[in-house]
Design a protein around this motif. Sequence first.
Motif, short mmCIF file in Angstrom:
data_model
loop_
_atom_site.label_atom_id
_atom_site.label_comp_id
_atom_site.label_asym_id
_atom_site.label_seq_id
_atom_site.Cartn_x
_atom_site.Cartn_y
_atom_site.Cartn_z
N GLY A 1 -0.72 -29.85 -8.31
CA GLY A 1 -1.31 -28.22 -8.47
C GLY A 1 -0.51 -27.82 -9.77
O GLY A 1 1.05 -28.47 -10.27
N PRO A 2 -0.59 -26.18 -9.82
CA PRO A 2 0.35 -25.14 -10.23
C PRO A 2 0.77 -24.97 -10.05
O PRO A 2 1.52 -25.12 -9.07
N GLU A 3 1.83 -24.50 -10.83
CA GLU A 3 2.90 -24.06 -10.28
C GLU A 3 3.42 -22.41 -9.14
O GLU A 3 4.12 -23.68 -8.06
N GLY A 4 1.57 -22.68 -8.68
CA GLY A 4 1.40 -21.30 -7.46
C GLY A 4 1.34 -23.07 -6.58
O GLY A 4 0.51 -22.30 -5.05
N GLY A 5 0.87 -24.02 -6.28
CA GLY A 5 0.71 -24.96 -5.62
C GLY A 5 -0.67 -24.61 -5.44
O GLY A 5 -2.51 -23.95 -6.56
N PHE A 6 -1.78 -25.26 -4.66
CA PHE A 6 -3.04 -25.60 -4.36
C PHE A 6 -3.30 -24.33 -3.17
O PHE A 6 -2.24 -23.88 -2.26
N LEU B 1 5.15 -36.07 -2.04
CA LEU B 1 6.34 -36.72 -2.87
C LEU B 1 7.40 -36.84 -2.34
O LEU B 1 8.83 -36.19 -3.09
N GLY B 2 8.05 -36.23 -1.06
CA GLY B 2 9.50 -36.45 -0.61
C GLY B 2 9.67 -34.72 0.10
O GLY B 2 8.28 -34.11 -0.16
N ALA C 1 -1.28 -35.16 -4.41
CA ALA C 1 -0.26 -34.59 -3.99
C ALA C 1 -0.37 -33.47 -3.60
O ALA C 1 -0.25 -32.35 -4.63
N TYR C 2 0.65 -33.27 -2.06
CA TYR C 2 0.29 -31.59 -1.80
C TYR C 2 1.78 -31.31 -1.52
O TYR C 2 2.62 -32.20 -0.36
N GLU C 3 2.09 -30.05 -2.08
CA GLU C 3 3.63 -30.18 -1.37
C GLU C 3 3.86 -29.92 0.40
O GLU C 3 4.70 -29.83 0.47
N LEU D 1 8.50 -30.34 -5.16
CA LEU D 1 9.10 -29.71 -6.83
C LEU D 1 8.40 -29.26 -8.42
O LEU D 1 7.48 -28.79 -7.46
N ALA E 1 6.21 -33.00 -10.52
CA ALA E 1 5.15 -33.80 -9.67
C ALA E 1 4.97 -34.24 -10.93
O ALA E 1 4.91 -35.78 -10.03
N ARG F 1 11.46 -32.80 -0.42
CA ARG F 1 11.93 -31.45 -1.52
C ARG F 1 10.60 -30.75 -2.49
O ARG F 1 9.09 -31.23 -2.86
N1 SAM Z 1 2.87 -24.38 -3.44
C1 SAM Z 1 4.66 -24.45 -3.81
C2 SAM Z 1 5.73 -23.82 -3.28
O1 SAM Z 1 5.44 -24.11 -1.99
O2 SAM Z 1 6.34 -23.01 -4.26
C3 SAM Z 1 4.98 -25.31 -5.01
C4 SAM Z 1 3.64 -25.41 -5.91
S1 SAM Z 1 4.55 -27.18 -7.05
C5 SAM Z 1 5.63 -26.56 -7.92
C6 SAM Z 1 3.40 -27.79 -8.22
C7 SAM Z 1 2.79 -28.38 -7.20
O3 SAM Z 1 3.38 -30.55 -7.48
C8 SAM Z 1 1.78 -28.96 -6.23
O4 SAM Z 1 0.66 -28.27 -6.42
C9 SAM Z 1 2.27 -30.53 -5.71
O5 SAM Z 1 0.76 -30.68 -6.52
C10 SAM Z 1 3.17 -30.32 -6.06
N2 SAM Z 1 3.99 -30.67 -5.48
C11 SAM Z 1 5.29 -30.51 -5.69
N3 SAM Z 1 6.10 -30.77 -4.62
C12 SAM Z 1 5.86 -31.72 -4.07
C13 SAM Z 1 5.36 -32.65 -3.29
N4 SAM Z 1 7.21 -32.58 -2.38
N5 SAM Z 1 4.59 -33.20 -1.97
C14 SAM Z 1 3.72 -33.21 -2.94
N6 SAM Z 1 3.74 -32.71 -4.34
C15 SAM Z 1 3.97 -32.14 -4.57
#
Ligand code: SAM
Length: 238
Positions: free
Chosen positions: A189-194, A212-213, A162-164, A217, A222, A215
Amino acid sequence: MRRFFVEKIEKPSLNVYGNERKHLADVLRARVGDKVILCPNDGNDYVYKIVGFDKNSVSLNYVSENKNETEPELMLTVFASLLKGDKTELVVQKLTELGVKRITPFISDYTVQKSKKNERLKRSAHEASKQCGRAIIPEVTEIVSFDQMLKTLDKYDTVVFAYEDAYTSGKRLSDVIKGNEKTIALVVGPEGGFSEREVNALTLAGYEPVTLGKRILRAETASIAGASVIMCLAGEWS
Ligand code: SAM
């Protein structure tokens, strides 16, 4: 009927001690004649009837047993980066309710909280299993590093990375989940992402990013939403 997890089943009777005894006698104020379900983590429910109490134990007699129907066929493992505060406990609780079989917390480059008592996470899984009627408590493994996690992914039928930032170029869950998998891994991943290093390592290893869309999450959202959709696409909700 209330559900309790025990080490093993004994017939025609057995005694329950410790926390479970306290919960039965003091919290639930159960009485002689009441029936409870005992689970030794073998996938079956065993009905026992309370026949007596003393200050250290509750005595119960065997009544019947049947296969617990709530356990999913799919072996879904969620690799969830450790989160701040008690968010990882929330993730474990919700993934347990969703039927996830194994939860592996990991530390990645941007993970803020680097440690968590495994006992706390196991307790979340235990309590959630009792509440939602499961007969097998999901495994909550020790915390691993990102690189340790990466090495184990090749044993799964499908890996959902799952990659943001995958909305424009990544895969859709409905493309990735075939529906006939026995084992699936979801990586969140964590709050700060990968980090870039981690994204490259995962993609070089052949795990394409999945969106995962549109937005962003929260990490806990997520994991919970991702596991839900995977369970649905894998046919566990039909
Ligand atoms: N780096 C991101 C940002 O731009 O703020 C925050 C990472 S998100 C809070 C934490 C994790 O949730 C991500 O590393 C990913 O694994 C998953 N995630 C969140 N939103 C996602 C999305 N729309 N699609 C796929 N993965 C998501």
